[in-house]
Design an enzyme around this catalytic site. Structure first.
Site: not given
Ligand code: MN
Ligand code: MN
Length: 388
Positions: A96, A99, A101, A106, A145, A168
């Site tokens: 992943r 990125h 948020h 999270e 992260h 998400e």
């Molecule tokens: Mn995340």
């Protein structure tokens, strides 16, 4: 002025202010914080309680080969204004991407497989941690992260966010951002010729594909690690349960044991067939549930005669608004395991048995239309898990 009347005046003022304002078009435009916490939620103001469950694992989500992300936000489950969640699976070699948020912290729990996270804080310190099944991570809001699958097996984890309006699929991803910055600006920023940027993606990659990561974390580009003082990892299932009963067990971790987790508490609740997590409520937090295995019946009480019961199977999500009465019962024939998160680092609950036991027998007898001698048969202390 009492707290109640102050709150009412505040709500009235807030609603009056809203009357002429445009309604936010997308869930992502809703701010989080005290203002919205003081506005009555439309989903909860009706004569009946709305549905409070969602079949997360049966939903489609975002799929890339064998990797996926499936989410439960206010869009899928309108009652869940305080917490959103994601089921994510990464294939070997998939990550992943980098990125952050903007609107949520999270919290995560690893169900299967192994993964590695790297996270940076505003002081420029970074941490890389490897996770096994039963481990938890916490990334404060806005801290960037990434998550890499480790080894030759896929990894499956549940992400939980302290904001139900969080999506998400609206995260701040590095490829999305840099793919939209004019090339001359980015070239200046990175000290590279524009030609060196020609192959950069022009839209969000989301899942990156590469070789299986090395067994030991590689050093960062800067050549040395500057690690933050607080760990992002907590090995929840490696602990002894904090609560053990004939009918089940509970593991719990909040900010007291995992200091970075200031806005979230996580629980794993195991219930034997027939066992009941008794009627209770949480004064200071919403509750988000994910059924890892088994079948449960959940009841919800929302005052004013509103009561609703729903059944959840493995892969389903449930939501209990702050302060609402509820219970969880294993209605199946196998052990039920439920992953639960609260949007507070400071877990609080009041259980029915403890509430009643804190009152005099004659007063309870007057409430329930039974004799004092019957009332005296009630539990004298907290039951927590009954039956099973
Ligand atoms: Mn995340
Ligand atoms: Mn609860």
């Amino acid at each position: 002025m009492s707290d109640t009347s102050r709150r009412t005046l505040f709500q009235t003022a807030a609603l009056a202010g809203l009357a002429g304002a445009a309604v936010p078009a997308a869930a992502s435009e809703f701010p989080s914080g005290p203002f919205w916490n003081n506005v009555p939620e439309p989903a909860l103001s009706g004569e009946e309680l709305p549905r409070f469950t969602f079949a997360l694992e049966k939903s489609d989500g975002r799929v890339d080969g064998g990797s996926f992300g499936k989410e439960a936000t206010v869009k899928q489950l309108p009652i869940s204004t305080g917490i959103a969640g994601v089921s994510m699976r990464l294939e070997p070699g998939v990550a992943r991407e980098l990125h952050w948020h903007a609107t949520a912290a999270e919290w995560a729990f690893v169900l299967d497989g192994r993964c590695r996270t790297t996270v940076i804080d505003p002081e420029g310190r970074s941490a890389t941690n490897d996770f096994d099944p039963g481990d938890v991570w916490y990334f404060p809001r806005g801290h960037a992260h990434s998550i890499q699958c480790l080894g030759e097996k896929p990894v499956h984890f549940i992400l939980i966010f302290d904001n139900g309006y969080f999506s998400e699929f609206g995260t701040f991803s590095v490829t999305d951002w840099l793919g939209h910055v004019p090339k001359p600006l980015l070239a200046k920023n990175l000290g590279l010729p524009e030609a060196a940027l020609a192959a950069f993606p022009t839209k969000e990659v989301y899942f990156t594909h590469g070789p299986v990561p090395p067994a030991e974390p590689a050093l960062p580009l800067q050549g040395a690690l500057r690690t933050p003082p607080e760990t992002h990892r907590f090995r929840l299932m490696a602990q002894e349960p904090h609560s053990i009963h004939e009918g089940g067990r509970e593991w719990r971790v909040g900010a007291a044991d995992f200091p970075i987790s200031t806005t979230m508490t996580g629980v794993v609740l195991d219930l034997e067939p027939g066992a009941l997590r008794e009627l209770h409520w949480h004064p200071n937090a919403d509750e988000w549930q994910y059924v890892v295995s088994g079948t449960i019946g959940v009841t919800l009480f929302g005052a004013n005669g509103r009561f609703r019961a729903e059944t959840l199977e493995a892969g389903d999500v449930g939501y209990i608004p702050q302060g609402y009465g509820h219970s969880i019962e294993n209605t199946g024939t196998e052990l039920a395991r439920i992953l639960i998160a609260f949007n507070t680092g400071d877990y609080q609950a009041i259980d029915l048995s403890a509430w009643l036991a804190a009152n005099p027998a004659y007063l309870l007898a007057d409430h329930f239309n039974v004799s004092v001698s019957e009332i005296e048969k009630l539990p004298r202390s907290d039951v927590f898990i009954a039956g099973g």
